[in-house]
Design a protein around this motif. Structure first.
Motif, PDB file in Angstrom:
ATOM      1  N   UNK A  57     -19.741  20.708   5.736  1.00  0.00           N
ATOM      2  CA  UNK A  57     -19.597  21.478   6.974  1.00  0.00           C
ATOM      3  C   UNK A  57     -18.152  21.934   7.144  1.00  0.00           C
ATOM      4  N   UNK A  58     -17.210  20.997   6.975  1.00  0.00           N
ATOM      5  CA  UNK A  58     -15.801  21.353   7.103  1.00  0.00           C
ATOM      6  C   UNK A  58     -15.394  22.389   6.062  1.00  0.00           C
ATOM      7  N   UNK A  59     -15.835  22.228   4.824  1.00  0.00           N
ATOM      8  CA  UNK A  59     -15.450  23.166   3.767  1.00  0.00           C
ATOM      9  C   UNK A  59     -16.045  24.550   4.007  1.00  0.00           C
ATOM     10  N   UNK A  60     -17.250  24.614   4.550  1.00  0.00           N
ATOM     11  CA  UNK A  60     -17.864  25.899   4.868  1.00  0.00           C
ATOM     12  C   UNK A  60     -17.064  26.632   5.936  1.00  0.00           C
ATOM     13  N   UNK A  61     -16.679  25.925   6.977  1.00  0.00           N
ATOM     14  CA  UNK A  61     -15.916  26.540   8.062  1.00  0.00           C
ATOM     15  C   UNK A  61     -14.527  26.945   7.577  1.00  0.00           C
ATOM     16  N   UNK A  62     -13.844  26.056   6.873  1.00  0.00           N
ATOM     17  CA  UNK A  62     -12.498  26.357   6.381  1.00  0.00           C
ATOM     18  C   UNK A  62     -12.537  27.498   5.367  1.00  0.00           C
ATOM     19  N   UNK A  63     -13.548  27.500   4.495  1.00  0.00           N
ATOM     20  CA  UNK A  63     -13.681  28.564   3.505  1.00  0.00           C
ATOM     21  C   UNK A  63     -13.910  29.926   4.134  1.00  0.00           C
ATOM     22  N   UNK A  64     -14.706  29.963   5.194  1.00  0.00           N
ATOM     23  CA  UNK A  64     -14.929  31.250   5.861  1.00  0.00           C
ATOM     24  C   UNK A  64     -13.675  31.711   6.586  1.00  0.00           C
ATOM     25  N   UNK A  65     -12.879  30.779   7.104  1.00  0.00           N
ATOM     26  CA  UNK A  65     -11.614  31.168   7.725  1.00  0.00           C
ATOM     27  C   UNK A  65     -10.672  31.760   6.684  1.00  0.00           C
ATOM     28  N   UNK A  66     -10.644  31.162   5.499  1.00  0.00           N
ATOM     29  CA  UNK A  66      -9.792  31.693   4.431  1.00  0.00           C
ATOM     30  C   UNK A  66     -10.291  33.065   3.999  1.00  0.00           C
ATOM     31  N   UNK A  68     -11.962  35.249   5.762  1.00  0.00           N
ATOM     32  CA  UNK A  68     -11.729  36.234   6.820  1.00  0.00           C
ATOM     33  C   UNK A  68     -10.247  36.456   7.090  1.00  0.00           C
ATOM     34  N   UNK A  69      -9.416  35.626   6.506  1.00  0.00           N
ATOM     35  CA  UNK A  69      -7.963  35.663   6.701  1.00  0.00           C
ATOM     36  C   UNK A  69      -7.580  35.535   8.161  1.00  0.00           C
ATOM     37  N   UNK A  70      -8.330  34.699   8.867  1.00  0.00           N
ATOM     38  CA  UNK A  70      -8.030  34.428  10.263  1.00  0.00           C
ATOM     39  C   UNK A  70      -8.945  33.329  10.774  1.00  0.00           C
ATOM     40  N   UNK A  71      -8.542  32.719  11.855  1.00  0.00           N
ATOM     41  CA  UNK A  71      -9.330  31.631  12.435  1.00  0.00           C
ATOM     42  C   UNK A  71     -10.093  32.175  13.621  1.00  0.00           C
ATOM     43  N   UNK A  72     -11.405  31.974  13.579  1.00  0.00           N
ATOM     44  CA  UNK A  72     -12.269  32.385  14.687  1.00  0.00           C
ATOM     45  C   UNK A  72     -13.390  31.358  14.840  1.00  0.00           C
ATOM     46  N   UNK A  73     -14.129  31.454  15.908  1.00  0.00           N
ATOM     47  CA  UNK A  73     -15.250  30.539  16.130  1.00  0.00           C
ATOM     48  C   UNK A  73     -16.549  31.057  15.539  1.00  0.00           C
ATOM     49  N   UNK A  74     -16.494  32.195  14.867  1.00  0.00           N
ATOM     50  CA  UNK A  74     -17.688  32.819  14.308  1.00  0.00           C
ATOM     51  C   UNK A  74     -18.427  31.928  13.301  1.00  0.00           C
ATOM     52  N   UNK A  75     -17.758  31.243  12.356  1.00  0.00           N
ATOM     53  CA  UNK A  75     -18.519  30.427  11.401  1.00  0.00           C
ATOM     54  C   UNK A  75     -19.121  29.168  12.015  1.00  0.00           C
ATOM     55  N   UNK A  76     -18.626  28.761  13.175  1.00  0.00           N
ATOM     56  CA  UNK A  76     -19.140  27.547  13.806  1.00  0.00           C
ATOM     57  C   UNK A  76     -20.408  27.894  14.532  1.00  0.00           C
TER      58      UNK A  76
END
Length: 76
Positions: A57-66, A68-76
């Protein structure tokens, strides 16, 4: 391309902190699933499954942030 050992150690340090973060949460989750009287094998199996689940779960969220080149709540 040559890699510097300092760069490799830096990335390993980051992964180490993620493992520590997940391990504490996985211990709490596995303690709520298994009983103290359950066998050692069942306790270890549930602990491993909880660690893998939370790590993925953590790797999926962190990977999508990488990605997207930004941090958002979209993958959560």
């Amino acid at each position: 391309m040559e890699t510097n050992s300092d760069d490799t150690a830096h990335y390993l340090d980051r992964g180490y902190y993620l493992v520590l973060l997940v391990h504490a949460s996985a211990d709490k989750l596995s303690a709520s699933i298994v009983d103290k009287n359950d066998s050692f094998r069942s306790q270890i199996t549930i602990n491993i499954l909880c660690n893998v689940l939370l790590m993925s779960i953590f790797m999926t969220v962190i990977g999508s942030w990488i990605g997207q080149r930004g941090i958002s709540l979209e993958p959560i």
